[in-house]
Write an enzyme that holds these catalytic residues in place. Structure first.
Site, short mmCIF file in Angstrom:
data_model
loop_
_atom_site.label_atom_id
_atom_site.label_comp_id
_atom_site.label_asym_id
_atom_site.label_seq_id
_atom_site.Cartn_x
_atom_site.Cartn_y
_atom_site.Cartn_z
N SER A 157 39.33 61.79 -11.73
CA SER A 157 40.62 61.16 -11.45
C SER A 157 41.23 61.82 -10.22
CB SER A 157 41.58 61.34 -12.64
OG SER A 157 42.91 60.97 -12.29
N TYR A 160 45.56 67.08 -19.01
CA TYR A 160 44.73 65.99 -18.49
C TYR A 160 44.24 66.31 -17.08
CZ TYR A 160 43.48 61.34 -16.76
OH TYR A 160 42.81 60.28 -16.21
#
Length: 247
Positions: free
Chosen positions: A139, A153
């Site tokens: 990501s 995350y």
């Protein structure tokens, strides 16, 4: 052409759309996820649209590491895998110290420890035949530590990118290829709760950029390239006070 592809986390979001787009390009698929009903519906859709393709489904919780190894080995015996896309992940989280260690723990386990298990299982197969393409879905959040509910995350996505880079260095010049894809804001089930921003793109064009980068076997790719190539550089080097005002 990497004819046979396994995708984890294929029952929704980016994984589901990758399955559709790879099927349209003529790839045989092995699709895994926890939700069997969603997998069956996707299998029915894809086999109806592409009757000449093989689409296998397997129910798999990537946090069951023994099951990861057993599933990868079993499906490879049935449909020898050319490419494995490590996509399964979650986005739970809470600011550290607020009593939600459970949410941060499951994110760390799913997004990194389970990724390690999938990488081990994939490379066991690929090293055995000295061929294959291992793809990690990271990501743009990997570019920098992020605060509050996305702290864990972002850390896991950075961990994925570092793990992949180590493998790229180890396998440089070898027949086994490793790619890291850094999606930007692509609309999916994972971010349905996020307010619409000018940077978010719809699932189909966003995943199209991911699939193009994967098929090109790029070592690293931001998807879609614009504006995330530029944004990633900004995220990497911007001073923390400026970032804090923006996130």
């Amino acid at each position: 052409m990497r004819r046979n592809i396994l995708i984890t986390g294929a029952s929704s979001g980016l994984g589901e759309e990758m399955a559709r787009q790879f099927a349209a390009k003529g790839h045989h698929l092995v699709l895994t996820a926890r939700r069997e009903d969603r997998l069956k519906a996707l299998q029915t859709e894809l086999t109806a649209a592409h009757p000449d393709l093989t689409v296998l489904i397997r129910t798999l919780d990537v946090n069951d590491h023994d099951a990861v190894f057993a599933t990868f080995r079993a499906v490879d015996a049935e449909l020898p895998l050319d490419r494995i896309i490590v996509n399964a992940g979650i986005g739970k989280g809470a600011p550290l110290g607020t009593g939600r260690f459970d949410a941060n723990l499951i994110t760390a386990q799913t997004n990194f420890t389970a990724v390690l298990a999938q990488a081990e299982a994939a490379l066991e197969l690929f090293r055995g035949r000295n061929a294959g393409h291992l793809v990690f879905i990271s990501s743009v959040a990997a570019m920098r530590g992020l605060p509050k509910s996305v702290a864990t995350y972002a850390a896991t996505k950075a961990g994925i990118a570092t793990l992949a880079e180590g493998l790229q260095m180890e396998l440089l010049g070898k027949a086994i290829k490793v790619s890291t894809i850094f999606p930007g804001y692509i609309k999916s089930e994972l971010n349905d709760h996020v307010a619409k921003t000018p940077l978010i793109v719809d699932t189909v064009p966003g995943v199209r950029a991911m699939v193009a980068a994967i098929d090109a076997e790029k070592a690293k790719a931001f998807a879609p390239p614009w504006p995330w190539v530029v944004m990633a550089r900004f995220l990497k080097y911007a001073p923390l006070p400026l970032l804090k005002r923006m996130v």
